[in-house]
Design a protein around this motif. Structure first.
Motif, PDB file in Angstrom:
ATOM      1  N   MET A   1      80.459  84.851  10.728  1.00  0.00           N
ATOM      2  CA  MET A   1      80.142  86.224  10.415  1.00  0.00           C
ATOM      3  C   MET A   1      78.976  86.240   9.439  1.00  0.00           C
ATOM      4  O   MET A   1      78.774  85.293   8.690  1.00  0.00           O
ATOM      5  N   TYR A   2      78.238  87.340   9.466  1.00  0.00           N
ATOM      6  CA  TYR A   2      77.009  87.448   8.687  1.00  0.00           C
ATOM      7  C   TYR A   2      76.965  88.778   7.951  1.00  0.00           C
ATOM      8  O   TYR A   2      77.481  89.784   8.437  1.00  0.00           O
ATOM      9  N   ASP A   3      76.322  88.790   6.774  1.00  0.00           N
ATOM     10  CA  ASP A   3      76.051  90.012   6.033  1.00  0.00           C
ATOM     11  C   ASP A   3      74.621  90.426   6.336  1.00  0.00           C
ATOM     12  O   ASP A   3      73.713  89.584   6.338  1.00  0.00           O
ATOM     13  N   VAL A   4      74.403  91.724   6.577  1.00  0.00           N
ATOM     14  CA  VAL A   4      73.084  92.251   6.894  1.00  0.00           C
ATOM     15  C   VAL A   4      72.666  93.191   5.767  1.00  0.00           C
ATOM     16  O   VAL A   4      73.421  94.083   5.381  1.00  0.00           O
ATOM     17  N   TYR A   5      71.452  92.987   5.256  1.00  0.00           N
ATOM     18  CA  TYR A   5      70.907  93.781   4.159  1.00  0.00           C
ATOM     19  C   TYR A   5      69.574  94.394   4.565  1.00  0.00           C
ATOM     20  O   TYR A   5      68.844  93.833   5.376  1.00  0.00           O
ATOM     21  N   LEU A   6      69.240  95.552   3.973  1.00  0.00           N
ATOM     22  CA  LEU A   6      67.925  96.181   4.112  1.00  0.00           C
ATOM     23  C   LEU A   6      67.389  96.460   2.718  1.00  0.00           C
ATOM     24  O   LEU A   6      68.156  96.693   1.788  1.00  0.00           O
ATOM     25  N   ASN A   7      66.042  96.462   2.569  1.00  0.00           N
ATOM     26  CA  ASN A   7      65.456  96.850   1.294  1.00  0.00           C
ATOM     27  C   ASN A   7      64.572  98.066   1.483  1.00  0.00           C
ATOM     28  O   ASN A   7      64.450  98.597   2.584  1.00  0.00           O
ATOM     29  N   GLU A   8      63.944  98.523   0.395  1.00  0.00           N
ATOM     30  CA  GLU A   8      63.142  99.746   0.434  1.00  0.00           C
ATOM     31  C   GLU A   8      61.899  99.609   1.307  1.00  0.00           C
ATOM     32  O   GLU A   8      61.340 100.593   1.751  1.00  0.00           O
ATOM     33  N   ARG A   9      61.450  98.398   1.575  1.00  0.00           N
ATOM     34  CA  ARG A   9      60.269  98.184   2.421  1.00  0.00           C
ATOM     35  C   ARG A   9      60.647  97.965   3.882  1.00  0.00           C
ATOM     36  O   ARG A   9      59.831  97.544   4.684  1.00  0.00           O
ATOM     37  N   ASN A  10      61.893  98.254   4.229  1.00  0.00           N
ATOM     38  CA  ASN A  10      62.395  98.159   5.597  1.00  0.00           C
ATOM     39  C   ASN A  10      62.413  96.722   6.109  1.00  0.00           C
ATOM     40  O   ASN A  10      62.165  96.471   7.284  1.00  0.00           O
ATOM     41  N   ASP A  11      62.704  95.764   5.243  1.00  0.00           N
ATOM     42  CA  ASP A  11      62.883  94.371   5.634  1.00  0.00           C
ATOM     43  C   ASP A  11      64.365  94.133   5.924  1.00  0.00           C
ATOM     44  O   ASP A  11      65.232  94.715   5.279  1.00  0.00           O
ATOM     45  N   LEU A  12      64.629  93.269   6.871  1.00  0.00           N
ATOM     46  CA  LEU A  12      65.984  92.899   7.260  1.00  0.00           C
ATOM     47  C   LEU A  12      66.281  91.510   6.724  1.00  0.00           C
ATOM     48  O   LEU A  12      65.437  90.615   6.823  1.00  0.00           O
ATOM     49  N   LYS A  32      74.214  96.631   4.490  1.00  0.00           N
ATOM     50  CA  LYS A  32      74.407  97.601   5.552  1.00  0.00           C
ATOM     51  C   LYS A  32      75.706  97.375   6.303  1.00  0.00           C
ATOM     52  O   LYS A  32      76.432  98.307   6.577  1.00  0.00           O
ATOM     53  N   ARG A  33      75.955  96.145   6.689  1.00  0.00           N
ATOM     54  CA  ARG A  33      77.161  95.885   7.473  1.00  0.00           C
ATOM     55  C   ARG A  33      77.436  94.400   7.573  1.00  0.00           C
ATOM     56  O   ARG A  33      76.629  93.580   7.190  1.00  0.00           O
ATOM     57  N   ILE A  34      78.587  94.103   8.153  1.00  0.00           N
ATOM     58  CA  ILE A  34      78.986  92.741   8.474  1.00  0.00           C
ATOM     59  C   ILE A  34      78.993  92.644   9.989  1.00  0.00           C
ATOM     60  O   ILE A  34      79.528  93.518  10.663  1.00  0.00           O
ATOM     61  N   VAL A  35      78.360  91.609  10.516  1.00  0.00           N
ATOM     62  CA  VAL A  35      78.320  91.433  11.974  1.00  0.00           C
ATOM     63  C   VAL A  35      78.957  90.103  12.342  1.00  0.00           C
ATOM     64  O   VAL A  35      78.947  89.151  11.561  1.00  0.00           O
ATOM     65  N   ARG A  36      79.518  90.046  13.532  1.00  0.00           N
ATOM     66  CA  ARG A  36      80.162  88.822  14.000  1.00  0.00           C
ATOM     67  C   ARG A  36      79.205  87.911  14.742  1.00  0.00           C
ATOM     68  O   ARG A  36      79.315  86.708  14.664  1.00  0.00           O
ATOM     69  N   SER A  37      78.292  88.494  15.506  1.00  0.00           N
ATOM     70  CA  SER A  37      77.383  87.655  16.293  1.00  0.00           C
ATOM     71  C   SER A  37      75.945  88.110  16.088  1.00  0.00           C
ATOM     72  O   SER A  37      75.685  89.283  15.831  1.00  0.00           O
ATOM     73  N   VAL A  38      75.041  87.167  16.187  1.00  0.00           N
ATOM     74  CA  VAL A  38      73.615  87.421  16.048  1.00  0.00           C
ATOM     75  C   VAL A  38      72.884  86.657  17.153  1.00  0.00           C
ATOM     76  O   VAL A  38      73.472  85.824  17.839  1.00  0.00           O
ATOM     77  N   SER A  39      71.593  86.918  17.294  1.00  0.00           N
ATOM     78  CA  SER A  39      70.822  86.245  18.332  1.00  0.00           C
ATOM     79  C   SER A  39      70.670  84.760  18.007  1.00  0.00           C
ATOM     80  O   SER A  39      70.890  84.321  16.881  1.00  0.00           O
ATOM     81  N   GLU A  40      70.269  84.005  19.007  1.00  0.00           N
ATOM     82  CA  GLU A  40      70.058  82.561  18.826  1.00  0.00           C
ATOM     83  C   GLU A  40      68.989  82.290  17.763  1.00  0.00           C
ATOM     84  O   GLU A  40      69.125  81.371  16.966  1.00  0.00           O
ATOM     85  N   GLN A  41      67.914  83.087  17.762  1.00  0.00           N
ATOM     86  CA  GLN A  41      66.842  82.894  16.782  1.00  0.00           C
ATOM     87  C   GLN A  41      67.359  83.087  15.353  1.00  0.00           C
ATOM     88  O   GLN A  41      67.082  82.275  14.475  1.00  0.00           O
ATOM     89  N   ARG A  43      70.517  82.895  14.363  1.00  0.00           N
ATOM     90  CA  ARG A  43      71.493  81.837  14.095  1.00  0.00           C
ATOM     91  C   ARG A  43      70.791  80.531  13.709  1.00  0.00           C
ATOM     92  O   ARG A  43      71.195  79.847  12.773  1.00  0.00           O
ATOM     93  N   GLU A  44      69.695  80.203  14.406  1.00  0.00           N
ATOM     94  CA  GLU A  44      68.952  78.975  14.114  1.00  0.00           C
ATOM     95  C   GLU A  44      68.266  79.060  12.746  1.00  0.00           C
ATOM     96  O   GLU A  44      68.284  78.102  11.981  1.00  0.00           O
ATOM     97  N   ASP A  45      67.664  80.206  12.419  1.00  0.00           N
ATOM     98  CA  ASP A  45      67.037  80.374  11.100  1.00  0.00           C
ATOM     99  C   ASP A  45      68.062  80.242   9.981  1.00  0.00           C
ATOM    100  O   ASP A  45      67.806  79.602   8.964  1.00  0.00           O
ATOM    101  N   GLY A  50      69.137  78.929   5.671  1.00  0.00           N
ATOM    102  CA  GLY A  50      70.189  79.592   4.913  1.00  0.00           C
ATOM    103  C   GLY A  50      70.124  81.103   5.000  1.00  0.00           C
ATOM    104  O   GLY A  50      70.995  81.792   4.489  1.00  0.00           O
ATOM    105  N   TYR A  51      69.065  81.646   5.627  1.00  0.00           N
ATOM    106  CA  TYR A  51      68.925  83.088   5.805  1.00  0.00           C
ATOM    107  C   TYR A  51      67.902  83.364   6.906  1.00  0.00           C
ATOM    108  O   TYR A  51      67.176  82.472   7.336  1.00  0.00           O
ATOM    109  N   HIS A  52      67.857  84.617   7.345  1.00  0.00           N
ATOM    110  CA  HIS A  52      66.837  85.082   8.291  1.00  0.00           C
ATOM    111  C   HIS A  52      66.277  86.373   7.715  1.00  0.00           C
ATOM    112  O   HIS A  52      67.035  87.250   7.301  1.00  0.00           O
ATOM    113  N   ARG A  53      64.952  86.511   7.675  1.00  0.00           N
ATOM    114  CA  ARG A  53      64.320  87.702   7.133  1.00  0.00           C
ATOM    115  C   ARG A  53      63.202  88.138   8.059  1.00  0.00           C
ATOM    116  O   ARG A  53      62.449  87.311   8.567  1.00  0.00           O
TER     117      ARG A  53
END
Length: 70
Positions: A1-12, A32-41, A43-45, A50-53
């Motif tokens: 599972m993953y935590d998803v965040y947004l900032n004021e500059r609209n970065d994920l 923003k939310r907790i998700v169970r699955s993410v794309s392969e890209q 997941r690999e990042d 340790g994170y994807h941005r």
């Protein structure tokens, strides 16, 4: 599972659930939310770094507003 965040500059930001935001990316992130699955890209990042941005595109209404102001 993953935590998803947004900032004021609209970065994920996606980090594994329970991990903290990397210190070099520490800005005004809003969870923003907790998700169970993410794309392969994503997941690999997360596995490698340790994170994807990424920058999210502006919505259509925001693009229209930006065009009117230009």
């Amino acid at each position: 599972m993953y935590d998803v965040y947004l900032n004021e500059r609209n970065d994920l930001l996606v980090v594994p659930r329970g991990n903290s935001i990397p210190i070099d990316l520490n800005r005004n992130w809003r969870k923003k939310r907790i998700v169970r699955s993410v794309s392969e890209q994503i997941r690999e990042d997360v596995r490698l770094y340790g994170y994807h941005r990424r920058k999210l595109p502006l919505s259509r209404s925001m693009k229209t507003l930006a065009e009117k102001q230009a």
